[in-house]
Design a protein around this motif. Structure first.
Motif, mmCIF file in Angstrom:
data_model
loop_
_atom_site.group_PDB
_atom_site.id
_atom_site.type_symbol
_atom_site.label_atom_id
_atom_site.label_comp_id
_atom_site.label_asym_id
_atom_site.label_seq_id
_atom_site.Cartn_x
_atom_site.Cartn_y
_atom_site.Cartn_z
ATOM 1 N N ILE A 25 30.168 50.539 30.343
ATOM 2 C CA ILE A 25 30.757 50.408 29.031
ATOM 3 C C ILE A 25 29.762 50.916 28.017
ATOM 4 N N ARG A 26 28.730 50.128 28.127
ATOM 5 C CA ARG A 26 27.667 50.662 27.123
ATOM 6 C C ARG A 26 27.072 52.076 26.916
ATOM 7 N N LYS A 27 27.198 52.622 28.145
ATOM 8 C CA LYS A 27 26.739 53.747 28.132
ATOM 9 C C LYS A 27 27.736 55.122 27.712
ATOM 10 N N ASN A 28 29.063 54.479 28.053
ATOM 11 C CA ASN A 28 30.300 55.254 27.574
ATOM 12 C C ASN A 28 30.964 54.787 26.434
ATOM 13 N N TYR A 29 29.968 54.287 25.496
ATOM 14 C CA TYR A 29 30.533 53.701 24.059
ATOM 15 C C TYR A 29 31.260 55.061 23.683
ATOM 16 N N ARG A 30 31.018 56.125 23.566
ATOM 17 C CA ARG A 30 31.836 57.006 22.887
ATOM 18 C C ARG A 30 33.527 57.074 23.439
ATOM 19 N N TYR B 90 34.746 54.348 25.020
ATOM 20 C CA TYR B 90 35.198 52.977 25.192
ATOM 21 C C TYR B 90 35.439 52.301 23.752
ATOM 22 N N ILE B 91 34.697 52.606 22.976
ATOM 23 C CA ILE B 91 35.023 52.007 21.602
ATOM 24 C C ILE B 91 36.486 52.417 20.941
ATOM 25 N N PRO B 92 36.729 53.495 21.028
ATOM 26 C CA PRO B 92 38.161 54.024 20.534
ATOM 27 C C PRO B 92 39.160 53.303 21.564
ATOM 28 N N HIS B 93 39.282 53.160 23.014
ATOM 29 C CA HIS B 93 39.890 52.458 23.802
ATOM 30 C C HIS B 93 39.946 51.046 23.168
ATOM 31 N N VAL B 94 38.916 50.474 23.318
ATOM 32 C CA VAL B 94 38.952 48.785 22.718
ATOM 33 C C VAL B 94 39.743 48.727 21.160
ATOM 34 N N LEU B 95 39.360 49.626 20.389
ATOM 35 C CA LEU B 95 39.935 49.675 19.023
ATOM 36 C C LEU B 95 41.278 49.824 19.197
ATOM 37 N N THR B 96 41.939 50.949 19.960
ATOM 38 C CA THR B 96 43.302 51.127 20.153
ATOM 39 C C THR B 96 44.098 50.037 20.426
ATOM 40 N N GLY B 97 43.379 49.227 21.658
ATOM 41 C CA GLY B 97 43.988 48.091 22.192
ATOM 42 C C GLY B 97 43.852 46.662 21.158
ATOM 43 N N THR B 98 42.979 46.896 20.267
ATOM 44 C CA THR B 98 42.928 45.749 19.141
ATOM 45 C C THR B 98 44.096 45.841 18.387
ATOM 46 N N GLY B 99 44.132 47.340 17.628
ATOM 47 C CA GLY B 99 45.116 47.529 16.806
ATOM 48 C C GLY B 99 46.542 47.338 17.163
ATOM 49 N N LEU B 100 46.767 47.715 18.415
ATOM 50 C CA LEU B 100 48.183 47.625 18.833
ATOM 51 C C LEU B 100 48.415 46.213 19.188
ATOM 52 N N LEU C 20 38.510 44.425 32.656
ATOM 53 C CA LEU C 20 38.763 42.950 32.273
ATOM 54 C C LEU C 20 37.815 42.802 31.021
ATOM 55 N N TYR C 21 36.705 43.504 30.795
ATOM 56 C CA TYR C 21 35.793 43.246 29.438
ATOM 57 C C TYR C 21 36.606 43.688 28.360
ATOM 58 N N SER C 22 37.019 45.033 28.606
ATOM 59 C CA SER C 22 37.586 46.024 27.492
ATOM 60 C C SER C 22 38.902 45.301 27.121
ATOM 61 N N ALA C 23 39.778 44.807 28.216
ATOM 62 C CA ALA C 23 41.126 43.895 27.977
ATOM 63 C C ALA C 23 40.705 42.769 27.109
ATOM 64 N N ALA C 24 39.777 41.930 27.523
ATOM 65 C CA ALA C 24 39.345 40.766 26.755
ATOM 66 C C ALA C 24 39.026 40.891 25.431
ATOM 67 N N ALA C 25 38.288 41.861 25.277
ATOM 68 C CA ALA C 25 37.781 42.310 23.944
ATOM 69 C C ALA C 25 38.911 42.573 22.962
ATOM 70 N N SER C 26 39.919 43.431 23.466
ATOM 71 C CA SER C 26 41.002 44.072 22.710
ATOM 72 C C SER C 26 42.010 42.883 22.469
ATOM 73 N N ILE C 27 42.242 42.150 23.367
ATOM 74 C CA ILE C 27 43.261 41.113 23.253
ATOM 75 C C ILE C 27 42.986 39.934 22.230
ATOM 76 N N ILE C 28 41.328 39.482 22.346
ATOM 77 C CA ILE C 28 40.988 38.499 21.594
ATOM 78 C C ILE C 28 40.608 38.982 20.221
ATOM 79 N N LEU C 29 40.360 40.388 19.923
ATOM 80 C CA LEU C 29 40.112 40.848 18.609
ATOM 81 C C LEU C 29 41.383 40.975 18.036
ATOM 82 N N LEU D 161 49.783 44.717 30.584
ATOM 83 C CA LEU D 161 49.685 46.213 30.377
ATOM 84 C C LEU D 161 48.279 46.653 30.966
ATOM 85 N N TYR D 162 47.200 45.967 30.660
ATOM 86 C CA TYR D 162 45.830 46.177 31.216
ATOM 87 C C TYR D 162 46.012 46.252 32.674
#
Lengths: 255, 685
Positions: free
Chosen positions: B14-19, B21-31, B112-121, B167-168
């Motif tokens: 996730i760290r290496k592919n931040y370019r 993953y960040i939008p992916h997580v942000l999308t999840g967060t916003g939605l 799991l990580y990206s879903a947790a981050a999106s849902i909590i945020l 969904l995730y």
């Protein structure tokens, strides 16, 4: 007439934090006459590619001068380098470097179109002349992925020739070709050279080098040795090169 | 492979592919945040009890459903993009000896990580912004802010989180299946083989033109508002199909035509731009079409809801010529319905108004009836079977009053012979045939049109979609005859006479504040009156229609619509950003090699930048222009639908649309500039 003069070229690479320095070229000096066909040989890591990049003005030397047809490369402004390369140098690469998005015809025309000074009729005139010389007139409208490696390389040669460059720089032109296509290409190079085109070819194929008029050997960043063809046939030159390489490998220190 | 190890690799990935993953997580967060807000709004009892809030649960439930749909689409979109970019990486893992189930395990942790981050945020943001949204809604409803909103509520927090967990999990299953299907050697090579030049897809091109044309034609040709509503969705569907087809086939057709034109084509910038675009369009047509459609959606949603909301006052003024209408009657001891006499009514009204110190300007007694006719040239015909046709274009509603009533209400006398009539067109639907100017027949009775009136004292009221006419008849006999005609034709569906008292106040603002009390007080007075007059069982029936009540309803509805329009509009803009961003980076990686080759054969950095700019501008402007054209063509049909919703000001709608378009274009430009930077960075590496 001397067309290329390489004088004491040095290139030092520094690692990112400046801790380590690697000398790729330690003072390379040679010159090329107009109409000559020169092969530069050397093993991987000998500095061939670095030298070629410097000659192509894609890289800058740490020290020394490169003079092409009376012009010093380091004196050319950054913004004019692309134009200089386009007008004076022709490139043939191991991996062809043809653009997938262009037909062979468009690939060949690209340098002229980028130059933007020539009329379409003149461009196509040149294209047809070179294409028939290299035997690719039939496949001009095909795309790179539709033709064989040998045909791709011919198209790449045509692209290099179309600007009528002062010097053709070839980087392992036979590297990605089968033996049959390789020998075709080398014969083509010889023929182009007989028509007066100066060629500088970097290779580690003895066969390829044996077609040249002169062979330079680079080892550890310096010109270690050179052989002139003289009256030798290709086969004789081939043997000479082989012998030299053996000598180089077994650690002779002849200069 | 140990679980802990997989978890660690997943984290590094996730760290290496931040370019990506960040939008992916942000999308999840916003939605997640928007979904939570919608869901909570639909269930918030306190908010639905504020003035006008009664419609909130319905609108917000619809909103939550739309959000859910958008969430599924967008999360799957970003996920598929993520997977496409990383296929090579997974192929390499496989070749290096990692089994597919190990890759699956790594993937599980990544999800799991990206879903947790999106849902909590997302839930955190949702909780924070919920308060803001409810304040905003109160503002839209123009009511006092209700204090003490609870804004954390487990009964929406848990379902909101659960839906996203599901969904995730679905995306994980989806990815897991695509991994089990992959062949590592192919994956390693993916992207290396040359691409074929796309062919012009003629069938798609023609289908696209037909579909788009049909959609546009519907918008232009639909005349009456009610069928506009039904056809609108069909038109939208056709235009969406047309857009996708034309972006896919049309763009390539045009670019190939440009390429064939040698004089145009063999030019330093055009050559690289055109041929590059052909390939770009092949890969990005769908993305661009999506941007165009989303942009159109944003434009239409925001401009129509804003204009409805801001045109509300005009709508009210149009439909309420007076401020309050009262009809009251009771049944006397003999079982007869008795209308409360006008003088008594006026007395009560003035009485109540004085109590609340509101000055009454006028109290008028209105007697009229209205009936529905089908207009056929100069003939208004009674057609008993109206339900057979949904086509409203010929239907019209005529309000009848006598010349005496007209004089009472306006103070002007129109002298009419027995066969004469005065007509006024009160409201009309677009494209309605013109008012007959010489002679008419009404339910078979012939009249000569004596006068065309500009003003009719009875207003048609809310809820009229058909063309409304007012007619002044010579006397009571004729009026009764016309009334009898429609009674015979329509039977029990026939309309009856209205007797109502219309009240105009001096300062409607102050009156509105005490509106509920005034109405309540009136009801009580009338009930007392009925008792005094020995009404049977003390029963009476009172109907009050007031401008402030209407305003409250309309505020609730339009306010909720506006809120939905803004929130969904924002989500659509967000989706647009996302698509542009992903497009830019994926193209960046693909174009990089191409530009490096061109550099080698003598293309300068300046020329490279120029080529990139030519291509980018084209790709940038295309969806924006298409969205503009779509909005333009959608205008007629939307305008008709707006009429259905009582917005009569076309001018206001145009202004709202233009402003929305400009604001959208600016936002789009900013987004584009920001993402372009990333693109340059990638290409220049």
């Amino acid at each position: 007439m001397e067309i290329l003069n390489v004088n004491d070229i040095r290139k030092t690479y520094t690692s990112r934090f400046g801790a380590q320095q690697v000398q790729a070229l330690k003072g390379v000096t040679f010159s090329v006459e107009k109409g000559e066909y020169v092969a530069i040989m050397g093993e991987s890591g000998s500095g061939k590619t670095t030298l070629l990049n410097i000659l192509a003005a894609l890289d800058k030397p740490t020290g020394g001068k490169v003079i092409l047809d009376g012009m010093e490369l380091s004196g050319i402004k950054e913004s004019e380098l692309a134009v200089f390369r386009r007008n004076n140098l022709g490139f043939v690469f191991q991996e062809f470097n043809l653009l997938d998005t262009f037909s062979l015809k468009d690939n060949i025309l690209l340098p002229l179109v980028l130059g933007g000074e020539m009329k379409l009729a003149e461009m196509t005139g040149r294209l047809n002349e070179i294409a028939s010389r290299l035997g690719i007139s039939e496949i001009l409208n095909k795309y790179p992925y539709e033709v064989s490696g040998g045909q791709k390389q011919r198209a790449a040669v045509a692209r290099a020739l179309i600007t009528d460059p002062k010097l053709i720089l070839a980087d392992e032109p036979t590297g990605a070709l089968d033996s049959r296509s390789s020998s075709d290409l080398l014969q083509m190079f010889s023929q182009i050279n007989r028509n007066g085109q100066t060629i500088l070819m970097v290779t580690h194929s003895v066969d390829a080098a044996s077609h040249a008029g002169r062979v330079l050997f680079i080892r550890d960043g310096v010109v270690f040795h050179q052989i002139y063809r003289g009256d030798c046939s290709n086969e004789q030159l081939y043997r000479k090169i082989s012998d030299t390489l053996t000598l180089l490998r077994t650690g002779g220190d002849k200069q | 492979m140990k679980t802990g190890y997989a978890a660690k690799i997943a984290f590094n990935n996730i760290r290496k592919n931040y370019r990506f993953y960040i939008p992916h997580v942000l999308t999840g967060t916003g939605l997640q945040a928007c979904f939570y807000i919608m869901l909570t709004l639909s269930m918030d009892k306190r908010l639905s009890q504020v003035k006008g809030g009664s419609v909130l649960p319905f609108f917000m439930t619809v909103g939550a459903a739309v959000m859910a749909l958008l969430s599924v689409m967008l999360i799957f979109y970003t996920n598929s993009f993520l997977m496409k970019q990383r296929k090579r990486e997974f192929g390499l893992y496989n070749v290096l000896g990692m089994e597919k189930r190990h890759i699956g395990r790594i993937l599980f942790f990544e999800t799991l990580y990206s879903a947790a981050a999106s849902i909590i945020l997302g839930l955190l943001l949702g909780v924070l912004f919920y308060k803001l949204c409810s304040l905003f809604i109160c503002r839209l409803f123009q009511t006092d802010i209700v204090l003490g909103f609870y804004f954390i509520k487990a009964n929406t927090l848990i379902p909101a989180a659960m839906s996203f967990i599901v969904l995730y999990f679905l995306t994980y299953i989806f990815n897991r299946i695509s991994i089990s299907r992959m062949k590592p050697v192919e994956l390693l090579k993916s992207g290396a083989s040359g691409e074929k030049e796309p062919r012009t897809k003629w069938i798609m091109l023609i289908a696209g033109i037909i579909s788009l044309g049909a959609g546009y034609y519907q918008s232009l040709s639909i005349k009456d508002p009610l069928s506009a509503l039904t056809w609108f969705f069909i038109a939208v569907f056709l235009v969406i199909i047309g857009t996708y087809f034309l972006f896919t086939a049309g763009s390539i057709f045009v670019l190939k035509a440009l390429k064939k034109n040698s004089r145009f084509y063999y030019h330093a910038e055009r050559m690289t731009a055109v041929s590059g675009l052909i390939y770009r369009m092949k890969q990005n047509a769908v993305g661009l079409a999506s941007i165009a459609i989303l942009a159109t959606g944003v434009l239409i949603m925001i401009s129509s809801t804003v204009s409805l909301y801001s045109g509300m006052q005009g709508t009210l003024d149009n439909t309420y010529a007076q401020h309050m209408y009262i009809t009251a009657d009771y049944v006397d001891e003999n079982g007869e319905t008795v209308l409360i006499p006008a003088e008594d009514m006026e007395g009560m009204i003035r009485n109540v108004s004085d109590k609340y110190s509101c000055k009454v300007l006028a109290v008028e007694e209105q007697e009229y009836f209205d009936a529905v006719y089908v207009m056929n040239g100069c003939d208004f015909e009674l057609v008993s079977d109206q339900s057979a046709s949904t086509d409203l274009s010929g239907l019209c509603d005529i309000y009848f009053i006598t010349a005496d009533m007209y004089e009472d209400l306006t103070g002007t006398r129109i002298a009419l012979e027995d066969n004469e009539i005065a007509i006024c067109r009160i409201s009309s639907s677009i494209g309605h045939t013109k008012t007959p100017d010489k002679a008419v027949t009404i339910g078979g009775r012939g009249f000569i049109v004596k006068e065309h009136l500009v003003y009719f004292p009875i207003s048609a009221g809310m809820g009229n979609v058909v063309t409304c006419y007012g007619a002044v008849l010579p006397n009571n006999e004729i009026m009764d005859a016309v009334f009898a005609d429609q009674q015979i034709a329509y039977g029990k569906d026939a309309s009856h006479y209205y007797h109502r008292t219309a009240v105009t106040f001096e300062d409607i603002e102050t009156v509105s504040k005490n509106g509920d009390d005034i109405q309540e007080s009136l009801y009580r007075n009338i009930a007392d009156y009925a008792l005094e007059h020995n009404a049977r069982n003390g029963e009476c029936s009172t109907r009050v229609d007031s401008v402030w009540e209407a305003k409250e309803n309309i505020l609730g509805m339009y306010g909720a619509l506006l809120f939905l329009g803004i929130l969904l509009g924002l989500v659509c803009i967000f989706a647009t950003v996302l698509i542009i961003y992903y497009k830019q980076i994926s193209e960046g990686y693909e174009d990089r090699e191409r530009f490096q080759i061109m550099k080698k054969i003598g293309m300068s950095d300046a020329e490279t930048r120029k080529t990139i700019r030519t291509q980018s501008l084209f790709i940038f402007f295309l969806p924006l222009i298409v969205a503009g054209i779509h909005t333009l063509f959608a205008f007629p049909i939307l305008n008709r639908m707006m009429q259905l919703m009582m917005l009569s000001s076309t001018g206001l709608y145009i202004i709202c649309s233009v402003i929305t378009y400009i604001v959208f274009a600016i936002i789009y430009l900013l987004i584009y500039r920001a993402t372009s930077k990333t693109y340059y960075k990638i290409v220049r590496l």
